[in-house]
Enzyme design. Structure first.
Site, PDB file in Angstrom:
ATOM      1  N   LYS A  82      20.898  27.232 -41.782  1.00 23.75           N
ATOM      2  CA  LYS A  82      20.558  25.857 -42.132  1.00 23.75           C
ATOM      3  C   LYS A  82      21.528  25.350 -43.198  1.00 23.75           C
ATOM      4  O   LYS A  82      21.975  26.115 -44.061  1.00 23.75           O
ATOM      5  CB  LYS A  82      19.118  25.814 -42.640  1.00 23.75           C
ATOM      6  CG  LYS A  82      18.548  24.427 -42.878  1.00 23.75           C
ATOM      7  CD  LYS A  82      17.085  24.535 -43.275  1.00 23.75           C
ATOM      8  CE  LYS A  82      16.457  23.195 -43.571  1.00 23.75           C
ATOM      9  NZ  LYS A  82      15.029  23.327 -43.963  1.00 23.75           N
ATOM     10  N   SER A 165      11.892  20.644 -41.443  1.00 20.23           N
ATOM     11  CA  SER A 165      13.237  20.122 -41.609  1.00 20.23           C
ATOM     12  C   SER A 165      14.315  21.061 -41.060  1.00 20.23           C
ATOM     13  O   SER A 165      15.468  20.703 -40.979  1.00 20.23           O
ATOM     14  CB  SER A 165      13.507  19.878 -43.105  1.00 20.23           C
ATOM     15  OG  SER A 165      13.564  21.108 -43.819  1.00 20.23           O
ATOM     16  N   SER A 189       8.418  23.541 -42.656  1.00 17.41           N
ATOM     17  CA  SER A 189       9.775  23.283 -42.175  1.00 17.41           C
ATOM     18  C   SER A 189      10.400  24.410 -41.367  1.00 17.41           C
ATOM     19  O   SER A 189      11.459  24.233 -40.777  1.00 17.41           O
ATOM     20  CB  SER A 189      10.689  22.928 -43.351  1.00 17.41           C
ATOM     21  OG  SER A 189      10.320  21.685 -43.889  1.00 17.41           O
TER      22      SER A 189
END
Length: 480
Positions: A82, A165, A189
């Site tokens: 990420k 996210s 997330s």
């Protein structure tokens, strides 16, 4: 494009066997995933950038394997990260924000250092909801960042929510752009994009994985975790990510070693496990069609020998939740992170970011920045009465009067939610959860099932999640 029939949906065990028997190399495997990204990611916008050293790393690891054997089960395995996880290489770390699109980290995050030591190939960075989805309340969709655009769900481009996210990590692994990925979670997330993209996501106990070198939101709730297509692959990744870090002292609290997670994989069972089903508010939010998939999953648990205790209620679930703790902690944490960036980066405070965004509003503020502005109103010193009150209340009502209470009342091993609908409570408690694919609606939208337990109960969660996965074999790859 490389003929990757043998790689599609391949597990780490299968890939290691092929590399051990010299049927394939890490270089060929890396090339295959690069080809997949080139061929299909324009539809998904899940990968922000590719590591230009990935093939060189793979070649070096192939040479090392031939000389001395593999370092671990991740040797030569391409992994995506990420975009809020620091890497000291040619990749940027920006949390999806245009203001940091040219920022290079000075050193690897601790978990990245661990992955490199294990022999993983860092393939690239994934798109994400900007600032870990803590940017705006103005209808900003999951998976959007000003730097990477809108991440799409491979099961229904333009139709289904991709989850946030860690959106890019979820979509990329579902689409077979790497073997596994690392996401981060503050509240849902990892669990949300894993459920929405029909993959496995493990949100560990806060402290199992070091938080150092990750662009922060909340030091109380933040954690990184693995995202993969199978429970076993996620556990292999988690084992190499965990470890004691002198820069994050909470990592010294973990009461077990990685081999206990591996042992849990081999002891997977649902028999006699006491599983509490949370229904309050959940079914209305889930909707009828997803609810039917969830009900089928619950029946499968029961048929496999689990003791299902239906309609358990978490005492604190009716309490109104707020952003209070996150709002206060974000400013303090992000200011600390920004202060340590390379001198070439001009922004040094949250105020600087807000001002930069205003000056570049056409590109940077498609959905506004209301949460950033609200956080910037705080002192950044974490001394406010409202913050300290919320901090203590969140811990008490999510743990003691939340998950602990319902587990104790019904003598449960775990509680279960559909998708990530119960993520906020274990997130505020710092407790672990695992989500596993459970099925699909008629229109093809994925539905996940999430198991939650008390702190440091990852081995128990893995036993249950692995058993459920073996029982149902629910995951199907998306058609791109």
């Amino acid at each position: 494009m490389i003929d990757g029939t043998c790689f599609l949906e391949a597990t780490i065990d299968e890939l290691q066997r092929m590399m051990d028997q010299q049927e394939v190399t890490a270089v060929k495997l890396t090339r295959y995933y690069l080809d997949r990204v080139a061929a299909y990611d324009q539809q998904l916008s899940s990968v922000l950038e590719i590591n230009p050293d990935a093939l060189h790393t793979a070649a070096a690891l192939d040479a090392e394997r031939s000389r001395t054997g593999k370092r671990s089960m991740l040797h030569g395995i391409p992994i995506l990260l990420k975009d809020n996880i620091d890497t000291k290489d040619k990749l940027h770390t920006s949390a999806g924000a245009l203001v940091l699109e040219h920022s290079y980290a000075k050193k690897d995050a601790f978990l990245v250092k661990r992955l490199r030591e294990a022999g993983a190939v860092i393939l690239g960075k994934t798109n994400m909801s900007e600032w870990a989805y803590f940017m705006s309340t103005e209808n900003m969709p999951s998976g959007y960042s000003s730097r990477g655009g809108q991440t799409e769900n491979p099961y229904g481009i333009g139709k289904f929510d991709v989850g946030g996210s860690s959106s890019g990590s979820g979509a990329a692994i579902a689409a077979n752009f790497a073997v596994a990925a690392v996401g981060t979670e503050t509240s849902g997330s990892i669990l949300s994009p894993s459920s929405q993209n029909s993959i496995v996501g493990i949100k560990p106990t806060v402290g199992l994985v070091s938080r150092s070198g990750i662009i922060p939101l909340s030091h109380t709730q933040d954690t990184a975790g693995p995202m993969a297509r199978t429970v076993r692959d996620a556990v292999y990744l988690l084992c190499e990510m965990m470890g004691e870090d002198e820069d994050d002292l909470i990592t010294t609290v973990c009461p077990y070693q990685p081999d206990q997670l591996l042992k849990a994989l081999n002891n997977s069972s649902l028999h006699e496990k006491r599983i509490g089903i949370v229904r309050e508010k959940v079914m209305d939010l889930l909707g009828e069609e997803k609810g039917e998939v969830y009900e089928t999953a619950l029946k499968q648990l029961s048929h496999a020998g689990a003791k299902v205790i239906d309609d358990v209620k978490i005492p604190s679930s009716t309490r109104k939740w707020s952003y209070n703790v996150l709002t206060y902690e974000f400013k303090a944490n992000v200011n600390k992170y920004l202060s340590e960036l390379d001198s070439s980066i001009s922004v040094r405070t949250l105020t600087d970011i807000i001002d930069w965004n205003k000056n570049h509003h056409e590109k940077a503020l498609k959905y506004g920045q209301s949460l950033l502005i609200e956080a910037d109103k705080t002192s950044g010193k974490l001394t406010e009465k409202d913050y300290l009150k919320a901090l203590n209340e969140d811990a008490y009502f999510s743990a003691t009067e939340g998950i602990d209470a319902v587990l104790r009342e019904h003598q449960l091993d775990v509680i279960v939610f559909p998708n990530n609908l119960g993520a906020a409570i274990p997130a505020k408690a710092g407790y672990p959860s695992i989500t596993v694919p459970a099925g699909y609606t008629e229109s093809g939208e994925p539905v996940g099932i999430t198991f939650t337990a008390k702190a440091w109960q990852e081995p128990l969660l893995i036993e249950i999640a692995e058993a459920f996965e073996k029982l149902t074999k629910a995951r199907k790859q998306p058609l791109l």
